[in-house]
Design a protein around this motif. Structure first.
Motif, PDB file in Angstrom:
ATOM      1  N   ASN A 352     -12.633  10.272 -37.469  1.00 53.99           N
ATOM      2  CA  ASN A 352     -12.811   8.865 -37.139  1.00 53.99           C
ATOM      3  C   ASN A 352     -13.405   8.767 -35.728  1.00 53.99           C
ATOM      4  O   ASN A 352     -12.739   9.117 -34.748  1.00 53.99           O
ATOM      5  N   PRO A 353     -14.670   8.297 -35.588  1.00 51.44           N
ATOM      6  CA  PRO A 353     -15.305   8.301 -34.263  1.00 51.44           C
ATOM      7  C   PRO A 353     -14.522   7.518 -33.213  1.00 51.44           C
ATOM      8  O   PRO A 353     -14.563   7.831 -32.030  1.00 51.44           O
ATOM      9  N   GLU A 354     -13.756   6.514 -33.658  1.00 52.88           N
ATOM     10  CA  GLU A 354     -12.954   5.724 -32.711  1.00 52.88           C
ATOM     11  C   GLU A 354     -11.880   6.594 -32.056  1.00 52.88           C
ATOM     12  O   GLU A 354     -11.352   6.253 -30.999  1.00 52.88           O
ATOM     13  N   LYS A 355     -11.513   7.677 -32.727  1.00 51.69           N
ATOM     14  CA  LYS A 355     -10.396   8.488 -32.227  1.00 51.69           C
ATOM     15  C   LYS A 355     -10.846   9.688 -31.396  1.00 51.69           C
ATOM     16  O   LYS A 355     -10.008  10.429 -30.885  1.00 51.69           O
ATOM     17  N   VAL A 356     -12.156   9.897 -31.287  1.00 52.62           N
ATOM     18  CA  VAL A 356     -12.646  10.988 -30.440  1.00 52.62           C
ATOM     19  C   VAL A 356     -12.403  10.577 -28.989  1.00 52.62           C
ATOM     20  O   VAL A 356     -12.758   9.473 -28.582  1.00 52.62           O
ATOM     21  N   THR A 357     -11.762  11.459 -28.217  1.00 52.12           N
ATOM     22  CA  THR A 357     -11.429  11.071 -26.837  1.00 52.12           C
ATOM     23  C   THR A 357     -12.679  11.105 -25.964  1.00 52.12           C
ATOM     24  O   THR A 357     -13.669  11.764 -26.304  1.00 52.12           O
ATOM     25  N   THR A 358     -12.620  10.390 -24.839  1.00 49.83           N
ATOM     26  CA  THR A 358     -13.738  10.420 -23.890  1.00 49.83           C
ATOM     27  C   THR A 358     -13.372  11.389 -22.766  1.00 49.83           C
ATOM     28  O   THR A 358     -12.380  11.179 -22.067  1.00 49.83           O
ATOM     29  N   PRO A 359     -14.165  12.465 -22.629  1.00 58.78           N
ATOM     30  CA  PRO A 359     -13.781  13.541 -21.712  1.00 58.78           C
ATOM     31  C   PRO A 359     -13.961  13.163 -20.236  1.00 58.78           C
ATOM     32  O   PRO A 359     -14.746  12.274 -19.912  1.00 58.78           O
ATOM     33  N   GLY A 360     -13.239  13.878 -19.376  1.00 62.73           N
ATOM     34  CA  GLY A 360     -13.488  13.794 -17.940  1.00 62.73           C
ATOM     35  C   GLY A 360     -12.595  12.818 -17.191  1.00 62.73           C
ATOM     36  O   GLY A 360     -11.899  11.994 -17.775  1.00 62.73           O
ATOM     37  N   VAL A 361     -12.662  12.941 -15.863  1.00 61.36           N
ATOM     38  CA  VAL A 361     -11.903  12.065 -14.960  1.00 61.36           C
ATOM     39  C   VAL A 361     -12.781  10.852 -14.695  1.00 61.36           C
ATOM     40  O   VAL A 361     -13.902  10.991 -14.216  1.00 61.36           O
ATOM     41  N   LYS A 362     -12.246   9.667 -14.991  1.00 66.65           N
ATOM     42  CA  LYS A 362     -13.140   8.502 -15.077  1.00 66.65           C
ATOM     43  C   LYS A 362     -12.595   7.290 -14.318  1.00 66.65           C
ATOM     44  O   LYS A 362     -11.394   7.202 -14.058  1.00 66.65           O
ATOM     45  N   ASN A 363     -13.492   6.372 -14.028  1.00 63.87           N
ATOM     46  CA  ASN A 363     -13.110   5.061 -13.510  1.00 63.87           C
ATOM     47  C   ASN A 363     -13.538   3.992 -14.503  1.00 63.87           C
ATOM     48  O   ASN A 363     -14.403   4.239 -15.351  1.00 63.87           O
ATOM     49  N   ASP A 378     -16.866  -3.987 -19.652  1.00 63.77           N
ATOM     50  CA  ASP A 378     -16.301  -2.955 -18.781  1.00 63.77           C
ATOM     51  C   ASP A 378     -17.118  -1.688 -18.989  1.00 63.77           C
ATOM     52  O   ASP A 378     -17.560  -1.404 -20.113  1.00 63.77           O
ATOM     53  N   LEU A 379     -17.283  -0.948 -17.903  1.00 66.71           N
ATOM     54  CA  LEU A 379     -18.070   0.271 -17.971  1.00 66.71           C
ATOM     55  C   LEU A 379     -17.213   1.442 -17.499  1.00 66.71           C
ATOM     56  O   LEU A 379     -16.671   1.415 -16.389  1.00 66.71           O
ATOM     57  N   ILE A 380     -17.114   2.449 -18.369  1.00 63.77           N
ATOM     58  CA  ILE A 380     -16.359   3.650 -18.000  1.00 63.77           C
ATOM     59  C   ILE A 380     -17.354   4.669 -17.463  1.00 63.77           C
ATOM     60  O   ILE A 380     -18.391   4.926 -18.086  1.00 63.77           O
ATOM     61  N   ILE A 381     -17.051   5.213 -16.310  1.00 66.30           N
ATOM     62  CA  ILE A 381     -18.003   6.086 -15.610  1.00 66.30           C
ATOM     63  C   ILE A 381     -17.219   7.214 -14.960  1.00 66.30           C
ATOM     64  O   ILE A 381     -16.061   7.028 -14.576  1.00 66.30           O
ATOM     65  N   GLU A 382     -17.849   8.372 -14.848  1.00 71.25           N
ATOM     66  CA  GLU A 382     -17.130   9.511 -14.265  1.00 71.25           C
ATOM     67  C   GLU A 382     -16.745   9.252 -12.817  1.00 71.25           C
ATOM     68  O   GLU A 382     -17.506   8.635 -12.067  1.00 71.25           O
ATOM     69  N   GLU A 383     -15.590   9.762 -12.436  1.00 73.91           N
ATOM     70  CA  GLU A 383     -15.134   9.688 -11.047  1.00 73.91           C
ATOM     71  C   GLU A 383     -16.196  10.336 -10.153  1.00 73.91           C
ATOM     72  O   GLU A 383     -16.772  11.367 -10.511  1.00 73.91           O
ATOM     73  N   GLY A 384     -16.480   9.693  -9.038  1.00 73.86           N
ATOM     74  CA  GLY A 384     -17.490  10.240  -8.124  1.00 73.86           C
ATOM     75  C   GLY A 384     -18.870   9.671  -8.390  1.00 73.86           C
ATOM     76  O   GLY A 384     -19.764   9.826  -7.566  1.00 73.86           O
ATOM     77  N   HIS A 385     -19.074   9.004  -9.529  1.00 71.75           N
ATOM     78  CA  HIS A 385     -20.362   8.368  -9.806  1.00 71.75           C
ATOM     79  C   HIS A 385     -20.250   6.893  -9.449  1.00 71.75           C
ATOM     80  O   HIS A 385     -19.281   6.240  -9.827  1.00 71.75           O
ATOM     81  N   ALA A 386     -21.263   6.396  -8.749  1.00 73.91           N
ATOM     82  CA  ALA A 386     -21.199   4.990  -8.322  1.00 73.91           C
ATOM     83  C   ALA A 386     -22.102   4.142  -9.211  1.00 73.91           C
ATOM     84  O   ALA A 386     -23.003   4.651  -9.881  1.00 73.91           O
ATOM     85  N   TRP A 468     -21.825   9.109 -21.653  1.00 76.27           N
ATOM     86  CA  TRP A 468     -22.091   9.112 -23.094  1.00 76.27           C
ATOM     87  C   TRP A 468     -22.791  10.423 -23.483  1.00 76.27           C
ATOM     88  O   TRP A 468     -22.421  11.079 -24.451  1.00 76.27           O
ATOM     89  N   LYS A 469     -23.794  10.818 -22.658  1.00 78.22           N
ATOM     90  CA  LYS A 469     -24.537  12.051 -22.961  1.00 78.22           C
ATOM     91  C   LYS A 469     -23.609  13.263 -22.890  1.00 78.22           C
ATOM     92  O   LYS A 469     -23.645  14.152 -23.739  1.00 78.22           O
ATOM     93  N   LYS A 470     -22.764  13.292 -21.862  1.00 75.01           N
ATOM     94  CA  LYS A 470     -21.845  14.438 -21.703  1.00 75.01           C
ATOM     95  C   LYS A 470     -20.907  14.539 -22.903  1.00 75.01           C
ATOM     96  O   LYS A 470     -20.609  15.625 -23.378  1.00 75.01           O
ATOM     97  N   LYS A 471     -20.474  13.388 -23.377  1.00 75.85           N
ATOM     98  CA  LYS A 471     -19.573  13.385 -24.540  1.00 75.85           C
ATOM     99  C   LYS A 471     -20.303  13.951 -25.759  1.00 75.85           C
ATOM    100  O   LYS A 471     -19.756  14.781 -26.491  1.00 75.85           O
TER     101      LYS A 471
END
Ligand code: ATP
Ligand code: PRP
Ligand code: NIO
Length: 485
Positions: A352-363, A378-386, A468-471
């Motif tokens: 189920n694509p909804e259940k695939v986790t989103t990797p990494g430390v994020k804001n 809302d936008l989820i973005i990796e920690e350290g990325h502005a 998204w690409k990293k995932k």
């Protein structure tokens, strides 16, 4: 044990088992990152209201194993080695936590809490954090729905007798208050959290007297300025309301007003309209009508549509038990492991694509349109990325990627605030009044389309392009590994 201490064993056994296995493996101190989030909005609502942070903070601050806890663990059939138990004796939370503020409008798949620390400590926390935050967020969301329908009417929380045990009553009451209820009947919650308390009387008071009139007179004598009389013990319109009116006149002669009457059964629309007419004709237009009886947002809405003349609502069972959806289904997932001093994202795959986790430390950033001051998504973005507020931003749905929108003039607000750093709290807990105010203000950020109760418009929670690409890359890598066997 008080409300905040003695909770170390409030966890699933498998957490301790994994801690032990990590310890045996020598990996217990390696760093990990976990996200706490939910996947589906409750009650078919367009948003959820985050609650439970204060309890989570106290839990983390007070988290330690007592000698009794250690003794209990030492008797488990797994026979944990004494050196492991010794380590537990010294256990303190030493990690980092970022969290949403209580009262924030939150959405599926965005981290509500992000935790970084040793795998051993983060594993221990999972069960308790999900327990506190899942329930409180659920009740706060239910309360917000009821507040939407009740508009400016007074809302009283009456649920303790029907709650799933005492903790649920107390913390559920707090959650209801922060999301817009005005008062509670629970004195302990009132005392603990400084919530206004209100109440009327029960049928037992009326039954205890030889006549209803006598019971009303005695109650009015005790509380001449705050007397709300329950009028449905025998016959609401033929007995209860006429007796209340008589007592209202007697109070008036002594310079007081009858504060209210309470309807607790029957056709609340019809009875409230009739009672209002009778009270007004008797010159008691300041006497308010309170209703209770298995109420929720649907019945309140229906009663309002029928023109019910109700000024205040007492809501119990259906609020405190989150009756129509008793679990939020929040989850706590491993999103990164530390390898050679850097975070290595991890992923959990599902058909189920909804259940695939989103990797990494994020804001999580809330993108707010500068023109309208309304949230666009809302936008989820990796920690350290502005996020560059000077450049237009493209938001796209992480699964249905063709669903895109471009935002030009915006500001981006980071929703994940630092709460603990190296085990030390760096966040000053706001008062409940401040949280309640903050929640009410947050409402203004959203279009009515997201706030309506029935079939609300979906609010966008998107991933940054990079994330998204990293995932996708991580997914591809894992599938390739599986294919190679
Ligand atoms: N006019 C109305 N329109 C829609 N729902 C109503 C109306 N009046 C009351 N209700 C709801 O209908 C339900 C009636 O509950 P129920 O059948 O248990 O009866 P009751 O009148 O509360 O009597 P009792 O408390 O004696 O059992 C409650 O949930 C109440 O909130
Ligand atoms: O209906 P709720 O939303 O749960 O609100 C709390 C109920 O608790 C009281 O009833 P009580 O327990 O005395 O019994 P009753 O339902 O027979 O009135 C009160 O009169 C409400 O009906
Ligand atoms: O004060 C009341 O009227 C009350 C309190 C709890 C439950 N039902 C009613």
């Amino acid at each position: 044990m008080n409300a905040y201490t003695g909770w170390a064993l409030h966890t699933d056994k498998y957490q301790i088992t994994m801690m032990y296995a990590h310890w045996k493996n020598g990996s217990h101190l390696e760093r990990r990152a976990f996200d706490l989030y939910f996947r589906t909005l409750p009650f078919g609502n367009g948003y959820a209201v985050f609650a439970g942070l204060e309890r989570a903070v106290h839990y983390l601050e007070e988290l330690r194993f007592s000698e009794d806890d250690i003794r209990y663990l030492s008797k488990q059939p797994e026979k944990y080695e004494p050196a492991f138990l010794d380590m537990l004796r010294k256990f303190r939370f030493t990690g980092d936590v970022h969290g949403m503020l209580e009262g924030t409008f939150v959405f599926p798949n965005e981290p509500l809490l992000r935790l970084e620390g040793s795998v051993m400590e983060l594993q221990l926390l999972e069960t308790a954090l999900l327990n506190f935050i899942g329930y409180q967020t659920l009740v706060a969301t239910k309360a917000a729905r009821i507040r939407t329908i009740a508009e400016g009417d007074a809302l009283m929380e009456f649920g303790t007798r029907r709650a799933q045990e005492s903790d649920a009553a107390i913390w559920g009451t707090r959650a209801a208050y922060l999301a817009g209820f005005d008062a509670t009947s629970n004195l302990k919650a009132g005392d603990l959290f400084d919530i206004p308390t209100r109440g009327t009387h029960s049928h037992a008071w009326v039954q205890d007297f030889d006549s209803e009139l006598e019971s009303f007179r005695a109650f009015a004598h005790a509380f001449p300025d705050s007397c709300v009389l329950l009028v449905d013990t025998y016959d609401t319109l033929k007995s209860g309301v006429p007796h209340a009116i008589r007592v209202g006149h007697e109070l008036r002669e002594r310079g007081h007003d009858l504060a209210g009457i309470r309807l607790d059964s029957g056709d609340l629309a019809y009875l409230s309209k009739e009672a209002r007419r009778m009270l007004d004709e008797a010159g008691l237009s300041r006497t308010q009508i309170v209703a209770s009886s298995d109420l929720d947002e649907t019945t309140i809405q229906s009663l309002k549509n029928q023109g019910a003349r109700i000024d205040a609502w007492g809501v119990g069972t259906k609020l405190i038990t989150a009756y129509d959806q008793p679990a939020l289904g929040a989850v706590y997932k491993l999103v990164a492991r530390e390898r050679n001093g850097a975070w290595q994202p991890t992923i959990k795959i599902s058909s189920n694509p909804e259940k695939v986790t989103t990797p990494g430390v994020k804001n999580v950033y809330r993108i707010i349109d500068r023109d309208t001051e309304k949230a666009r998504g809302d936008l989820i973005i990796e920690e350290g990325h502005a996020i560059d507020e000077e450049q237009p931003l493209t938001l796209f749905h992480p699964i249905h990627t063709y669903r895109k929108k471009r935002v030009h003039e915006f500001h981006a607000v980071n929703l994940l605030q630092p709460i603990f750093r190296d085990g030390k709290r760096v966040y000053e807990l706001p008062s409940l009044q401040e949280i309640r105010r903050y929640h009410a203000e947050q409402r203004e950020l959203f279009w009515e389309e997201h706030l309506r109760l029935l079939n609300p418009e979906e609010y966008h929670v998107d991933l940054s392009d990079d994330l998204w690409k990293k995932k996708q890359e991580l997914l591809q890598k894992i599938y390739q590994t599986i294919r190679k066997g």
